[in-house]
Design a protein around this motif. Sequence first.
Motif, PDB file in Angstrom:
ATOM      1  N   SER A 134       0.830  -1.213   0.000  1.00 33.56           N
ATOM      2  CA  SER A 134       0.000   0.000   0.000  1.00 33.56           C
ATOM      3  C   SER A 134       0.865   1.264   0.000  1.00 33.56           C
ATOM      4  O   SER A 134       0.574   2.236  -0.707  1.00 33.56           O
ATOM      5  N   LEU A 135       1.936   1.234   0.786  1.00 32.44           N
ATOM      6  CA  LEU A 135       2.836   2.392   0.830  1.00 32.44           C
ATOM      7  C   LEU A 135       3.550   2.567  -0.512  1.00 32.44           C
ATOM      8  O   LEU A 135       3.788   3.690  -0.957  1.00 32.44           O
ATOM      9  N   LYS A 136       3.865   1.454  -1.159  1.00 30.52           N
ATOM     10  CA  LYS A 136       4.494   1.528  -2.473  1.00 30.52           C
ATOM     11  C   LYS A 136       3.569   2.204  -3.476  1.00 30.52           C
ATOM     12  O   LYS A 136       4.008   2.984  -4.319  1.00 30.52           O
ATOM     13  N   CYS A 137       2.273   1.911  -3.378  1.00 33.18           N
ATOM     14  CA  CYS A 137       1.292   2.584  -4.245  1.00 33.18           C
ATOM     15  C   CYS A 137       1.312   4.092  -4.014  1.00 33.18           C
ATOM     16  O   CYS A 137       1.388   4.885  -4.958  1.00 33.18           O
ATOM     17  N   ILE A 138       1.237   4.489  -2.758  1.00 32.90           N
ATOM     18  CA  ILE A 138       1.207   5.916  -2.434  1.00 32.90           C
ATOM     19  C   ILE A 138       2.478   6.606  -2.904  1.00 32.90           C
ATOM     20  O   ILE A 138       2.449   7.737  -3.406  1.00 32.90           O
ATOM     21  N   ASN A 139       3.605   5.933  -2.780  1.00 29.11           N
ATOM     22  CA  ASN A 139       4.883   6.531  -3.185  1.00 29.11           C
ATOM     23  C   ASN A 139       5.004   6.683  -4.701  1.00 29.11           C
ATOM     24  O   ASN A 139       5.926   7.359  -5.183  1.00 29.11           O
ATOM     25  N   SER A 140       4.102   6.052  -5.449  1.00 26.72           N
ATOM     26  CA  SER A 140       4.098   6.209  -6.903  1.00 26.72           C
ATOM     27  C   SER A 140       3.382   7.480  -7.343  1.00 26.72           C
ATOM     28  O   SER A 140       3.410   7.840  -8.522  1.00 26.72           O
ATOM     29  N   LEU A 141       2.732   8.154  -6.405  1.00 27.75           N
ATOM     30  CA  LEU A 141       2.053   9.415  -6.708  1.00 27.75           C
ATOM     31  C   LEU A 141       3.061  10.562  -6.753  1.00 27.75           C
ATOM     32  O   LEU A 141       4.169  10.461  -6.236  1.00 27.75           O
ATOM     33  N   GLY A 142       2.638  11.667  -7.347  1.00 29.88           N
ATOM     34  CA  GLY A 142       3.433  12.874  -7.275  1.00 29.88           C
ATOM     35  C   GLY A 142       3.434  13.411  -5.854  1.00 29.88           C
ATOM     36  O   GLY A 142       2.589  13.037  -5.031  1.00 29.88           O
TER      37      GLY A 142
END
Length: 277
Positions: A134-142
């Motif tokens: 889940s954190l990896k997903c968020i870190n893919s955002l700007g």
Amino acid sequence: MSVDEKKTAIITYVDRNNEENIKEDFLKSLFEVSKYKGHVIVLDYGMSEDISKEIQDCYPVKTYRCNKEIDIFVDRYKDISKIIYSLPEQVSTIATMDSGDIWFQKNLNEMFEIGVNEIRTVIENRVWDKDEWSLKCINSLGLQEKQRVIKILSGTKVRNSGVIIGSRELIRSLFENVYDDIFLCGYSFFGIDQIFVNYEIAKLNAEKRRSLKDKFNYVLVSNAKDFEIIDNVVYKKNGEQIVVVHNAGGNWRILGRPFLNKWSNPEQYAIENVKRF
């Protein structure tokens, strides 16, 4: 409490990849095992013509041919919110579901027993800013989007977006807002929709967001040590039979199925495959 399933609708979506799942698992078990009597809508983002015809010949479903403009896991939010306007007026409760990795083992009546104006999802035992995936997903955002999302989701548990059930108007509004969030963000990657589903639900008043019993969206990859299979039926280790089995995880699905998929696209499940649009 008995539910009139004719006042309910299930909306799902599929493209050519893993299309055999919707025919051999999703629809087959929905009608033959769950004996579902409500409305079923399939958004078709490019199924093979033969599979599409077989589905419509075999099952009482309504299909809509849709254009894949970004990714199916983004486009569906735009298209579902529009499709809801066309549903019969008596439909008051809607369930949206993945189709490529879900099948049914019991009647769904209890699943549709929700309040007049609420949304329900299964809350997994994973925290947004602590769980690795889940954190990896968020870190893919700007940076700006990441800060906005973390402000709302930090410390909260993940709501799985593979099954979302709620009142007609709340589902329509939710899907419109999620699509707007993704479009304004300008990114597309596997998992981005779950971020913004959680983000939008977290902003709702507490009485409008409820939890769904996990047996109605039992995510195998998140419960790998807590289920068993007896005579091809999935149970919790405590003996409770699962109603909606969610063999989630993209390239990390736990269970193989007794049929082969002609087409697949493993790259679509890679978070690292970030697109700008």
